[in-house]
Each structure stands twice: as structure tokens, then as C-alpha cells.
Write a protein that holds these residues in place. Structure first.
Motif, PDB file in Angstrom:
ATOM      1  N   MET A   1       0.808  -1.214   0.000  1.00  0.00           N
ATOM      2  CA  MET A   1       0.000   0.000   0.000  1.00  0.00           C
ATOM      3  C   MET A   1       0.843   1.266   0.000  1.00  0.00           C
ATOM      4  N   GLY A   2       2.098   1.162   0.410  1.00  0.00           N
ATOM      5  CA  GLY A   2       2.968   2.328   0.387  1.00  0.00           C
ATOM      6  C   GLY A   2       3.497   2.598  -1.008  1.00  0.00           C
ATOM      7  N   GLU A   3       3.896   3.832  -1.269  1.00  0.00           N
ATOM      8  CA  GLU A   3       4.502   4.255  -2.536  1.00  0.00           C
ATOM      9  C   GLU A   3       3.610   3.974  -3.752  1.00  0.00           C
ATOM     10  N   ARG A   4       2.299   4.086  -3.540  1.00  0.00           N
ATOM     11  CA  ARG A   4       1.384   4.021  -4.677  1.00  0.00           C
ATOM     12  C   ARG A   4       1.147   5.435  -5.201  1.00  0.00           C
ATOM     13  N   THR A   5       0.983   5.546  -6.508  1.00  0.00           N
ATOM     14  CA  THR A   5       0.725   6.834  -7.139  1.00  0.00           C
ATOM     15  C   THR A   5      -0.374   6.681  -8.167  1.00  0.00           C
ATOM     16  N   LEU A   6      -1.229   7.689  -8.253  1.00  0.00           N
ATOM     17  CA  LEU A   6      -2.187   7.790  -9.349  1.00  0.00           C
ATOM     18  C   LEU A   6      -1.698   8.916 -10.242  1.00  0.00           C
ATOM     19  N   VAL A   7      -1.308   8.576 -11.460  1.00  0.00           N
ATOM     20  CA  VAL A   7      -0.808   9.580 -12.390  1.00  0.00           C
ATOM     21  C   VAL A   7      -1.719   9.617 -13.603  1.00  0.00           C
ATOM     22  N   GLY A   8      -2.048  10.825 -14.071  1.00  0.00           N
ATOM     23  CA  GLY A   8      -2.979  10.930 -15.182  1.00  0.00           C
ATOM     24  C   GLY A   8      -2.771  12.175 -15.998  1.00  0.00           C
ATOM     25  N   GLY A   9      -3.474  12.232 -17.132  1.00  0.00           N
ATOM     26  CA  GLY A   9      -3.392  13.362 -18.037  1.00  0.00           C
ATOM     27  C   GLY A   9      -4.301  14.504 -17.610  1.00  0.00           C
ATOM     28  N   ALA A  10      -4.385  15.517 -18.477  1.00  0.00           N
ATOM     29  CA  ALA A  10      -5.086  16.756 -18.139  1.00  0.00           C
ATOM     30  C   ALA A  10      -6.570  16.544 -17.888  1.00  0.00           C
ATOM     31  N   ALA A  11      -7.221  15.655 -18.631  1.00  0.00           N
ATOM     32  CA  ALA A  11      -8.646  15.420 -18.426  1.00  0.00           C
ATOM     33  C   ALA A  11      -8.910  14.786 -17.067  1.00  0.00           C
ATOM     34  N   TRP A  12      -7.981  13.949 -16.616  1.00  0.00           N
ATOM     35  CA  TRP A  12      -8.115  13.361 -15.288  1.00  0.00           C
ATOM     36  C   TRP A  12      -7.962  14.419 -14.203  1.00  0.00           C
ATOM     37  N   GLU A  13      -7.043  15.326 -14.398  1.00  0.00           N
ATOM     38  CA  GLU A  13      -6.893  16.415 -13.427  1.00  0.00           C
ATOM     39  C   GLU A  13      -8.193  17.206 -13.328  1.00  0.00           C
ATOM     40  N   ALA A  14      -8.771  17.539 -14.481  1.00  0.00           N
ATOM     41  CA  ALA A  14     -10.014  18.306 -14.488  1.00  0.00           C
ATOM     42  C   ALA A  14     -11.142  17.535 -13.805  1.00  0.00           C
ATOM     43  N   ALA A  15     -11.213  16.222 -14.045  1.00  0.00           N
ATOM     44  CA  ALA A  15     -12.274  15.415 -13.446  1.00  0.00           C
ATOM     45  C   ALA A  15     -12.117  15.337 -11.928  1.00  0.00           C
ATOM     46  N   LEU A  16     -10.890  15.165 -11.455  1.00  0.00           N
ATOM     47  CA  LEU A  16     -10.669  15.039 -10.022  1.00  0.00           C
ATOM     48  C   LEU A  16     -10.899  16.351  -9.284  1.00  0.00           C
ATOM     49  N   LEU A  17     -10.605  17.459  -9.932  1.00  0.00           N
ATOM     50  CA  LEU A  17     -10.785  18.744  -9.274  1.00  0.00           C
ATOM     51  C   LEU A  17     -12.242  19.038  -8.959  1.00  0.00           C
ATOM     52  N   THR A  18     -13.157  18.344  -9.608  1.00  0.00           N
ATOM     53  CA  THR A  18     -14.582  18.518  -9.316  1.00  0.00           C
ATOM     54  C   THR A  18     -15.130  17.400  -8.430  1.00  0.00           C
ATOM     55  N   ASP A  19     -14.276  16.471  -8.019  1.00  0.00           N
ATOM     56  CA  ASP A  19     -14.700  15.358  -7.177  1.00  0.00           C
ATOM     57  C   ASP A  19     -14.577  15.759  -5.704  1.00  0.00           C
ATOM     58  N   PRO A  20     -15.659  15.707  -4.934  1.00  0.00           N
ATOM     59  CA  PRO A  20     -15.599  16.129  -3.530  1.00  0.00           C
ATOM     60  C   PRO A  20     -14.683  15.268  -2.669  1.00  0.00           C
ATOM     61  N   GLN A  21     -14.339  14.063  -3.140  1.00  0.00           N
ATOM     62  CA  GLN A  21     -13.439  13.201  -2.385  1.00  0.00           C
ATOM     63  C   GLN A  21     -11.971  13.574  -2.592  1.00  0.00           C
ATOM     64  N   PHE A  22     -11.706  14.462  -3.544  1.00  0.00           N
ATOM     65  CA  PHE A  22     -10.334  14.843  -3.872  1.00  0.00           C
ATOM     66  C   PHE A  22      -9.897  16.004  -2.986  1.00  0.00           C
ATOM     67  N   VAL A  23      -8.733  15.873  -2.364  1.00  0.00           N
ATOM     68  CA  VAL A  23      -8.204  16.898  -1.476  1.00  0.00           C
ATOM     69  C   VAL A  23      -7.080  17.638  -2.193  1.00  0.00           C
ATOM     70  N   ARG A  24      -7.304  18.884  -2.494  1.00  0.00           N
ATOM     71  CA  ARG A  24      -6.304  19.683  -3.209  1.00  0.00           C
ATOM     72  C   ARG A  24      -5.238  20.182  -2.239  1.00  0.00           C
ATOM     73  N   TYR A  25      -3.981  20.059  -2.662  1.00  0.00           N
ATOM     74  CA  TYR A  25      -2.892  20.490  -1.792  1.00  0.00           C
ATOM     75  C   TYR A  25      -2.836  22.002  -1.626  1.00  0.00           C
TER      76      TYR A  25
END
Length: 386
Positions: free
Chosen positions: A165-189
Motif C-alpha cells: 500500500m505504500g509508494e502508490r501513485t495515481l498519475v494521469g493526463g489533463a482530463a483526469w486532473e479536471a475530473a478530479l478537481l470537481t470530485d468532492p473526495q479529492f483533497v487539493r494540496y
């Protein structure tokens, strides 16, 4: 104004330092434990990847044989990695250019060269990630909570395969960034009071669940990958500076190793500036399970776009069409094409249009998304001149 010459070491250091704000993938794949390639067979080394093992249970306060524990052999996975590519950029600089055009050799020549090589290395890492033999691909809808639901499924897939479970990463393109930014479960740094902005400098824009999300422009817009760092190996070495080079420097930073050298060809009165790096790439397949350390996630396709949208060609001339989906994927090879007037223009299965006679025709591209969604179409207006 006289030319400004700086030590190559300083220029390379500065260039890589600037690029660290933009280059992402080398820092989130496995680069540990890679030894010296010098003198090895086929420029290959064997490295060790952390083992995966399962937890066991016994009853609390058990007695007798029920208290015995079972020992499991913890065997690290051995992976052979070969240096296969010399990624380089070489430019000539004539005496005239050096005397009359170039004010700062480092900024005008070396910095663009370093950028070209580093971006080339990152593109190759992206290709490795994209082409891995994923056992699981999760197709993601567009409704509320869709990205969270997809993340939970991907996380469960890794958990089922006992991926650390350690050192896992979710990496994605620009559309994924846009989708996550509207997801209430996503915590923006940028909303967490990170005064040093460390995460933002590393393109980590936030986290979903307990996993950091990293944006990479090297990936196509609608794709994302959840994986453990050990799923992908990036081996990278800076070549030695040859004794015949007038100037030379090597630099290693954040998983990237580069060499910059300069020499002079008296026959052509031309300087040669070369920046390069040796690299090798490997997706890690476990001996029995195969590639289980990563999961691919793809956003649903909502439309396609044919490029160009209109074109004018002569009779017997051709025009190649390209089709991109709403997430930025080139889906030309997966489309079917038709012409509304084959007496004016024809189109083959690859999207190549051929003019037949003066007039117009509408070329329609049809795409059936792999997600199983609705068929989508787009058109290109073709005008054929006599």
C-alpha cells in the motif's frame, strides 16, 4: 556584446533544476538499486524489486499448536534491465553564429538541449507505462463520484493482488486532473496550507483516498494509472565525458542523469554541442501473477474530432485525416470512414482521402468507444478541384 560562457556543469545544473518543476515521471518509477552497467553483458544489470507477501492470522490467546506461526519465504523479484537507448540532442554552432548571433551560449544552446533530452526521457517512460500488459482496465463514467468509484475499484484490485500500500501513485493526463478537481473526495494540496508548496512543485496537485495524484503532460488526457512505484523501472546513466571534449559535464538529479559536451571541428569552423543520456525501461511482471502492480483507468469518450475539419485537394491528390477522442487519444485506427460522394472523393479504412473529380464530399468518421458507450461521429468537408 561579447559572448557569455559559463561552466557546463553550472549550466546543466541550472537547466535540470528548472525542469524539475515540469518533469514528473522519472520521480515516480523505480530507480533504486540499479548498479553500475560498466562491463556488463549486453549493457544489462539485474536489480531487486521488493517482494510481495501475504499476512496471516492466528487466534488471540490461542493454546497448543494453534499458537504456532507459519513462516513465509520473502523472495525479492530479480529483474534484468538493459540500457537500450541513447537519447540525445546535437546542434552545430558556426563561427559566424557564435560571433554575431549568440549572446549567452548556456541559455540559448545548452538549456534547450537539456530540455529536449529530458522531455525525450519522460516520453519514453510514458510509453512504458502505457504499453504495460495490464490485467485490469477500468472504464470511468462521467457522473458524480465516477472518479472516486473508479479509484476504489483500482485500489481494491491492487489490494487483492497484495500489492504494497505504500509508494502508490495515481498519475494521469489533463482530463483526469479536471475530473478530479470537481470530485468532492479529492483533497487539493493548495487548500491544505502547504506553505512550502513542496507538493505543487512536484506536480502533485492533491490526493484521493490516501493516494497522491500527479499530473503528467506526457500522458494522453483521458488516461490514468494507479500503480506501486516498483511496477516500472527506469535505468539511466550519463555517459563519461571523453578526454577529447573541450568542455564537458555530467549531472544526476531526481532520477535523471545527463552529459553535456562541446568540441570544435576545424574543417568546418563549427562547434558541436551534444547533450545525451543512456536509458533503459522495464515493466515488472511477477513470476507467477504477471503484471499486477498497476491498473489502467480510462475516462469515457463523449465525442470525437476529425482533423482537419475541412480540406481542399486536387483530383488524384490525398489528404490524411486524424481523429481524436474527447480525452485526447488518437483513435484514427479504430474508426470507420465513409464518403457521401465517392464520385468526388474516396476514403480508405485508415482515413486517407483521395480526390476523384471536381466537387464536394462529406467524410464521416464513426467511433465505437471501448468503454461500451454510445457510438460517436464527426465529419470533414472535402472540396476537390479539377
Amino acid at each position: 556584446m561579447p559572448n557569455v560562457f559559463e561552466k557546463p556543469t553550472r549550466v546543466v545544473d541550472t537547466a535540470i533544476g528548472l525542469l524539475l518543476r515540469e518533469i514528473v515521471l522519472p520521480r515516480i518509477v523505480w530507480t533504486n538499486g540499479i548498479g553500475d552497467f560498466a562491463g556488463t553483458l549486453n549493457d544489462s544489470v539485474t536489480i531487486r524489486i521488493p517482494a510481495r507477501t501475504k499476512a496471516r492470522r492466528r487466534e488471540l490467546r490461542a493454546t497448543g499448536s494453534a499458537r504456532n506461526i507459519q513462516l513465509d519465504n520473502l523472495t525479492e523479484t530479480k529483474i534484468a534491465v538493459e540500457l537500450t537507448d541513447d537519447v540525445y540532442n546535437a546542434v552545430p554552432v558556426t563561427d559566424e553564429e557564435l560571433t554575431l548571433d549568440i549572446v549567452n551560449f548556456g541559455k540559448q544552446i545548452l538549456v534547450p538541449q537539456v530540455r529536449a533530452v529530458v522531455e525525450g526521457l519522460e516520453d519514453d517512460i510514458a510509453k512504458m507505462i502505457q504499453s504495460a500488459p495490464y490485467q485490469t482496465t477500468i472504464h470511468v463514467g462521467t457522473g458524480d463520484g465516477a472518479t472516486w468509484e473508479a479509484y476504489v475499484k483500482a485500489r481494491k484490485t491492487l489490494n487483492t493482488s497484495d500489492v504494497d500500500m505504500g509508494e502508490r501513485t495515481l498519475v494521469g493526463g489533463a482530463a483526469w486532473e479536471a475530473a478530479l478537481l470537481t470530485d468532492p473526495q479529492f483533497v487539493r494540496y493548495d487548500h491544505t496550507g502547504d506553505s512550502n508548496n513542496t507538493a505543487l512543485r512536484e506536480a502533485k496537485i492533491g490526493r484521493i483516498g490516501n493516494t497522491e495524484f500527479v499530473t503528467s503532460n506526457a500522458l494522453r488526457e483521458g488516461e490514468a494509472y494507479l500503480y506501486h512505484k516498483s511496477a516500472f523501472i527506469f535505468a539511466n546513466r550519463a555517459p563519461l565525458v571523453p578526454k577529447g571534449a573541450v568542455y564537458g559535464a555530467t549531472r544526476t538529479e531526481a532520477g535523471l542523469s545527463l552529459r553535456a559536451i562541446q568540441d570544435y571541428d576545424a574543417m568546418t569552423s563549427t562547434d558541436r554541442s551534444i547533450v545525451n543520456s543512456y536509458a533503459g525501461y522495464k515493466a515488472v511482471e511477477d513470476p507467477e501473477e504477471g503484471f499486477v502492480r498497476g491498473v489502467r483507468l480510462l475516462l469515457t469518450v463523449t465525442f470525437i474530432e476529425v482533423k482537419p475539419g475541412a480540406a481542399t485537394i486536387a483530383a488524384a491528390a490525398t489528404q490524411q485525416l486524424k481523429v481524436f477522442d474527447s480525452n485526447g487519444f488518437d483513435v484514427t485506427a479504430s474508426c470507420t470512414f465513409t464518403s457521401s460522394a465517392t464520385s468526388k472523393a474516396t476514403v480508405n479504412s485508415s482515413g486517407l482521402v483521395t480526390g476523384v473529380a471536381a466537387g464536394t464530399s462529406t467524410i464521416t468518421a464513426t467511433y465505437q468507444p471501448v468503454t461500451g458507450g454510445s457510438t460517436v461521429t464527426d465529419t470533414c468537408a472535402i472540396t476537390v478541384t479539377a
